[in-house]
Scaffold this motif. Sequence first.
Motif, PDB file in Angstrom:
ATOM      1  N   VAL A   1     -11.620 -21.139   3.177  1.00  0.00           N
ATOM      2  CA  VAL A   1     -10.862 -20.364   2.201  1.00  0.00           C
ATOM      3  C   VAL A   1     -11.043 -18.899   2.563  1.00  0.00           C
ATOM      4  N   LEU A   2      -9.935 -18.215   2.763  1.00  0.00           N
ATOM      5  CA  LEU A   2      -9.939 -16.803   3.125  1.00  0.00           C
ATOM      6  C   LEU A   2      -9.472 -16.014   1.895  1.00  0.00           C
ATOM      7  N   VAL A   3     -10.287 -15.077   1.445  1.00  0.00           N
ATOM      8  CA  VAL A   3      -9.955 -14.264   0.269  1.00  0.00           C
ATOM      9  C   VAL A   3      -9.862 -12.802   0.695  1.00  0.00           C
ATOM     10  N   GLU A   4      -8.733 -12.181   0.387  1.00  0.00           N
ATOM     11  CA  GLU A   4      -8.542 -10.756   0.665  1.00  0.00           C
ATOM     12  C   GLU A   4      -8.642  -9.989  -0.650  1.00  0.00           C
ATOM     13  N   GLU A   5      -9.371  -8.875  -0.610  1.00  0.00           N
ATOM     14  CA  GLU A   5      -9.557  -8.039  -1.799  1.00  0.00           C
ATOM     15  C   GLU A   5      -9.384  -6.578  -1.428  1.00  0.00           C
ATOM     16  N   GLU A   6      -8.934  -5.795  -2.395  1.00  0.00           N
ATOM     17  CA  GLU A   6      -8.802  -4.356  -2.172  1.00  0.00           C
ATOM     18  C   GLU A   6      -9.768  -3.606  -3.080  1.00  0.00           C
ATOM     19  N   LEU A   7     -10.293  -2.489  -2.564  1.00  0.00           N
ATOM     20  CA  LEU A   7     -11.213  -1.650  -3.319  1.00  0.00           C
ATOM     21  C   LEU A   7     -10.443  -0.923  -4.416  1.00  0.00           C
TER      22      LEU A   7
ATOM     23  N   SER B   1     -16.515   4.684 -11.100  1.00  0.00           N
ATOM     24  CA  SER B   1     -17.835   5.233 -10.789  1.00  0.00           C
ATOM     25  C   SER B   1     -18.738   4.189 -10.116  1.00  0.00           C
ATOM     26  N   PHE B   2     -18.185   2.983  -9.874  1.00  0.00           N
ATOM     27  CA  PHE B   2     -18.925   1.918  -9.202  1.00  0.00           C
ATOM     28  C   PHE B   2     -17.942   1.194  -8.280  1.00  0.00           C
TER      29      PHE B   2
END
Length: 104
Positions: free
Chosen positions: A32-38, A43-44
């Motif tokens: 399972v490949l999960v892509e996430e963006e910042l 502040s965290f």
Amino acid sequence: MNMRTTISTVTFSNPFTLPGYPGDLPPGDYEVLVEEELLQGLSFEAYRRTATYLTVRGRGGHAGRTELRAISDSDLKEALRRDRVATEKNNHGDAALSPQEDGT
């Protein structure tokens, strides 16, 4: 935009289906490949999931081919839940139960 990708493995013990895709997939291990963006401006450090893919390896005439199938996190969790229920049902079928003893 800062992105990160994580890869994990899920195991299906039974054939399963995914919404939007024809046919059953065989039991086995799947990446399972999960892509996430910042998320900016916090502040965290926090990330938001942008995509989830299940890696499906080709069979038969498509052996050697790999496909990334887009899937929602909820659809993946539901497929894993159905697999768990099917496995428990197979392991705890009526044939495996011993008859109750008559206590009289």
